[in-house]
Structure formats: C-alpha cells, structure tokens
Design an enzyme around this catalytic site. Structure first.
Site, PDB file in Angstrom:
ATOM      1  N   HIS A   1       8.069   0.039  -4.563  1.00 38.80           N
ATOM      2  CA  HIS A   1       6.697  -0.212  -5.041  1.00 38.80           C
ATOM      3  C   HIS A   1       6.134   1.051  -5.686  1.00 38.80           C
ATOM      4  O   HIS A   1       6.666   2.158  -5.573  1.00 38.80           O
ATOM      5  CB  HIS A   1       5.790  -0.668  -3.888  1.00 38.80           C
ATOM      6  CG  HIS A   1       5.645   0.321  -2.779  1.00 38.80           C
ATOM      7  ND1 HIS A   1       4.895   1.480  -2.868  1.00 38.80           N
ATOM      8  CD2 HIS A   1       6.170   0.329  -1.512  1.00 38.80           C
ATOM      9  CE1 HIS A   1       4.938   2.152  -1.743  1.00 38.80           C
ATOM     10  NE2 HIS A   1       5.738   1.452  -0.881  1.00 38.80           N
TER      11      HIS A   1
ATOM     12  N   CYS B   1       9.598   3.045   2.822  1.00 43.71           N
ATOM     13  CA  CYS B   1       9.695   2.392   1.512  1.00 43.71           C
ATOM     14  C   CYS B   1      10.194   3.383   0.487  1.00 43.71           C
ATOM     15  O   CYS B   1      10.225   4.600   0.693  1.00 43.71           O
ATOM     16  CB  CYS B   1       8.327   1.873   1.100  1.00 43.71           C
ATOM     17  SG  CYS B   1       7.797   0.432   2.066  1.00 43.71           S
TER      18      CYS B   1
END
Length: 561
Positions: A520, A536
């Site tokens: 992301h 992440c």
C-alpha cells in the site's frame, strides 16, 4: 276351246281406252303377255305358249257387229290349276270335234298369265327382319322387370336407363315439415346425383334381355350423392329460419400490448344435410317421388376455429419477438415489434386459414442501413494472466471484424422468410477474427534490497523502493497471491494502548496478499529503502497506485530475502 277369261282377237284393236300409240301388249295386264302378230302366238313371260288360237271369218263382212263373250274364270280355281283344266278340255274337244256353237265364237288366245304374287315371300322376309331386329335389340336392351332403386329400366338401352334414373332422382320432392314450414325441395335443387351411367351398365351386364334366366331380377341398389354446397344453399333458401351462421375466429395486432390477439369462434346451426340425403335415398329406394321429412338441426362449425387463430397468433408473436438481422447467433440489428407488425399483412382465407405476406419495399429501407451497423474493424484482446497462464483479468476485450456481403436480395428473402413464420435473418457476413495478447504478471519483494520488482512476461517493467516490517514486525517470507483490494482504509487501532499500538487513517491503494499484510501507499513518510512498517510493504504513493491497477486479484507475490 276358249280359255276362261280370254279376250277375243278382234277386240284387241278396238278395246276402249286404247290409243293409237298404245300397243296391244300395253292393253293386256300391263304387258305381262306378248302377242306375236306374225304367228298369232301368245307368250307368257317371254316363253312360247302351247295353245294355238284360231280365228273365224270376220263377221263384219255380213254387216253384222261382232260380239265377244268373256267368261270369268272360276274364282275357286287357282290360276295355275285353271290352265291345267283348260289343257284337259282341249284334249277332250280334239277327240269329240268342235262344239255346235263354234261358229258363234272366235277362239280367243289364252289370257296372259298374271305375274306371280310374292306376298308369302315378302311376309317371310318381313318376319325374318323382325326376328333379326328382335334378336339384335335383345343384345342392347336390359331384361324385363329389371329395376334400379325402384326405377324400372327393363326394355331400355343403357343410355335410356341412365336418363330415367337421374330424371327420377331430379323429380323426387322432399317436404320439410315442422319448423321447416312445409318448404319443398327437389333432388335437382339439392344437387343430388347417382352414378346413372355405371348403374345402367351394371344392370345390362347382369341382366341382359337376351338372357331369359335374368328376367325379372331383384332391384339394384343406387347410392344417392348430394353436393353439400348446392344442398346447403337450397335448404337455406327453403327454410331460412332454421339457420344461424357461425362466426369465425379472428386475430389482429394490438398496439397497446405490441402483440397479436384473437377473438374466439362461435358455432352456428342449420339443417343436417346428411339426414336430408338419407331421406332422399329412402324415397328413391322405395320408388316414392314425394316424401315428408322433419329436418334435424345440427351445429355448423365455423370455418376458422379458435385453435387455428390461436396457433397463427402464436407464430406471429414469435416473429415479433425474434425479428432482426443476425450475425451468427448475435441479433446484431434488432427490429422492434411495431415495425415488424407494420411490414406484415395477415389475410383470412376462405378455407379458414390465415396467410402472411411482408412488405419488401419497407424492409428494403432498413436493409440500406445495414452496412453501417454491421461493418467494423478488428479489435484485438489483451488479458492478464499468472505465470501458469490462467487469465486474471481482461484488459481489452477482443472484437472480431465484420464485412457485410451482397445485400441485393436481402429484402425479398426476408419478406419470404417472414411469410413462412421465421423472424431470424442471418446476414451474409465475412468475419475477421481478433488476436489475444497475454500479459503474465507477478511481483517480487526483495527484503534484503528493500525493493519491489514488477515482472511482465518474464521481464521487469517497474521497480520501486519499499519499506518492509521492522524487526519484531517482520514481513512474512513466501509465495502469496493478492486476494483483496481496498482503495482506502484506516489501519490500526484508535486505542493506541492496544495492539497493534498504531492507528493510521486513509491508507491508500491497499493490495492484501497475506492476512493483514499488504502492499500500500505511505503518505506519512519518505524513508523508502529502509524498514519502517509493522509488517506491510510501504510504497511510494504513485507506485502503490500503479500496483493497485496493474496487478489484478490473483497476481503472484513472492517475498524473499
């Protein structure tokens, strides 16, 4: 000796009524006897006469008139027998000498023999001719006593018998009693007939006059036929009160519902023609020429039934629902229901059916627009696959190219097809197939390099620095697939005292690949190339946005050191 009935020689020249031109031969019995003046001998039928006539001196020399006595022959003696008697007398006389009064009489020549009467011969010939005629007629006449359905035909020829049979049927009268109002119709009115010629031929074949064993046979049956249309018209005219006309079913296009609708048929009533025929048959068989019949009223079916109209409406509505110009299975150019209905003319036929015709000129107007609607260029397809070739997403849909063929006969062909109940018209089109380009995509995340690589068909097309998980929050290593995407999302827990002890709002372009680990964008820092996250893979905003659109769900993600 004189011959009875003879004529004196002297009288031959002075016979009253004889003219100068008339010869003695003409004066004697029409010329059957001839007088030979040179010899004085008379001949019969041209032959010599045996008796010789002698003449005395002419008494006229003494001034006295001559007298001749004519003695009539005995009527009881036949002509030939009289001649025999005369011959016998002559023989006797010759022996005894002349009679005493011989001077008073002139010997007259024998009376010419009369022509033989041939009456018995003619009677015989006439009888023979009659017999031959009787035999000949027996060869063409029907035996006495023969009858066909009560009509006597004995002694008639086949032609006469045929005429008599039909005439009797024509003249037979039926009185319609009861509600018929005592109306009267004849066999001729009803169009009644028998096979008179065949019946007459059969009667002669089975019972000829020449065969006496076939005389006075039993009557021959004669089936009576009636022409239904002629009989119906005659009965309607004679007893109109017994008739009610049926109402045919109908159909029409209903603009409000854009379909064909029907109205039901209604039966009528009228005199049962079969019953009338049976009454006429009974009368004919029994030899009656007039019978009273109470007519039976039976239903009259409509020419067009409700079922026929419904089946036609179903076929027409199917046309409306499928009408159009097709390329293969695709209805490329649909035609709306109202337009198709305007092309069609439905005609109610006398036999109760419906026929359909289509307006070729109206169809032609639409045909002229087909090239623009049909012709197109090829559009090739592009798809994204995984490394195994499974399609993950279609980037560009493939479109085949099309070229419409000859359109000159389309309007006429489609008009004929619609008349047969088929609304689908397959166009003559040349199709050019498209090609498909496959893009095999995958993502590698190198933790050691803190870099992400985007591969397409085996080569790197993009690479970006990333920030993976900090020690203690390491990004998991292994082979994964993107399984979910979220355009924007708040991550963490607003209560920072609780795990995961962070809270970030509006995280953009999230592509989850392993549990809660995702690729992301990170708007809150620019320290890419170094570990910064709680597990992440942080990416620059533009890189995250590219991955979000470039890598469909199912794209492989390989995380390794």
């Amino acid at each position: 000796m004189y011959q009875p009935g003879g004529v004196g020689v002297t009288d031959l020249a002075t016979k009253p009524g004889a003219s100068d031109e008339e010869s003695p031969d003409d004066a004697v019995d029409g010329g059957d006897a001839e007088l030979d003046h040179s010899s004085g001998a008379a001949s019969e039928d041209g032959g010599p006469e045996d008796d010789t006539a002698h003449t005395a001196d002419d008494p006229a020399a003494d001034g006295a008139s001559a007298t001749t006595e004519v003695i009539e022959p005995d009527a009881t003696i036949p002509h030939e027998d009289a001649r025999a008697v005369a011959a016998a007398d002559a023989s006797t006389e010759s022996a005894a000498g002349p009679p005493a009064d011989a001077a008073l009489y002139a010997w007259a020549p024998t009376e010419p023999a009369r022509r033989r009467r041939r009456t018995p011969l003619w009677i015989g010939l006439a009888a023979g001719v009659a017999l031959v005629g009787l035999v000949a007629s027996s060869l063409v006449l029907i035996a006495p006593g023969t009858s066909v359905a009560g009509v006597g035909v004995g002694g008639l020829t086949q032609g006469g018998a045929a005429g008599a049979l039909q005439q009797r049927l024509d003249d037979t009268t039926i009185v319609l009693a009861g509600d018929g109002g005592d109306a009267v119709v004849t066999g001729a009115d009803l169009g009644a007939s028998v096979d008179a010629r065949a019946l007459a031929e059969d009667a002669f074949a089975e019972h000829p006059m020449w065969n006496p064993t076939q005389w006075f046979p039993a009557s021959i049956d004669a089936p009576v036929h009636i022409d239904p249309a002629t009989a119906d018209a005659a009965l309607r005219k004679a007893a109109p009160g017994l008739y009610a006309d049926p109402v045919d079913a109908s159909l029409a296009y209903d603009a409000a519902t854009a379909k064909y609708v029907t109205t039901a048929a209604k039966p009528g009533q009228g005199i049962d023609v079969d019953a009338v025929r049976a009454a006429l048959q009974n009368a004919y068989d029994s030899g009656k020429t007039r019978v009273t019949f109470t007519p039976a009223v039976s239903p009259i079916a409509p020419t067009t039934t409700t079922e026929t109209a419904a089946a036609t409406a179903k076929s027409l509505n199917n046309i409306l629902g499928t009408a159009g110009f097709y390329v293969g299975e695709e209805r490329t150019v649909p035609v709306d229901r109202a337009t198709v209905a305007s092309w069609l003319t439905v005609t109610h036929q006398p036999d109760g059916t419906f026929t359909t015709t289509a307006d070729k000129a109206a169809i032609q107007k639409l045909v002229e627009t087909l090239p623009k609607a049909i012709n197109r260029d090829v559009v090739n397809a592009t798809v994204i696959t995984n490394s195994a070739g499974r399609v993950l997403r279609q980037v560009t849909a493939g479109v085949a190219g099309r070229t419409l063929g000859d359109t000159r006969s389309i309007a006429a062909d489609y008009a004929a097809q619609l008349a047969r109940g088929k609304g689908v018209y397959v166009l003559p089109v040349t199709v050019n197939a498209f090609t498909t380009t496959s893009l095999a995509r995958r993502i590698e995340v190198n933790i050691s390099q803190q870099h992400a690589y985007l591969f397409e068909n085996g080569r790197v097309v993009y690479s970006y620095p990333i920030s993976s998980g900090l020690p203690g929050h390491d990004t998991n290593l292994g082979h994964f697939h993107i399984y979910s995407k979220v355009k924007s999302q708040n991550m963490g827990n607003p209560d920072l005292t609780k795990a995961p002890n962070y809270y970030t709002k509006n995280v953009p372009n999230i592509s989850y690949f392993d549990g809660d680990e995702a690729l992301h964008g990170a708007w809150w820092h620019h320290n890419f190339g170094h570990r910064m996250s709680h597990g992440c893979v942080n990416m620059p905003l533009d890189a995250a946005a590219l991955v979000y659109t470039w890598a469909p769900i199912g794209t492989e993600v390989w995380v390794h050191l």
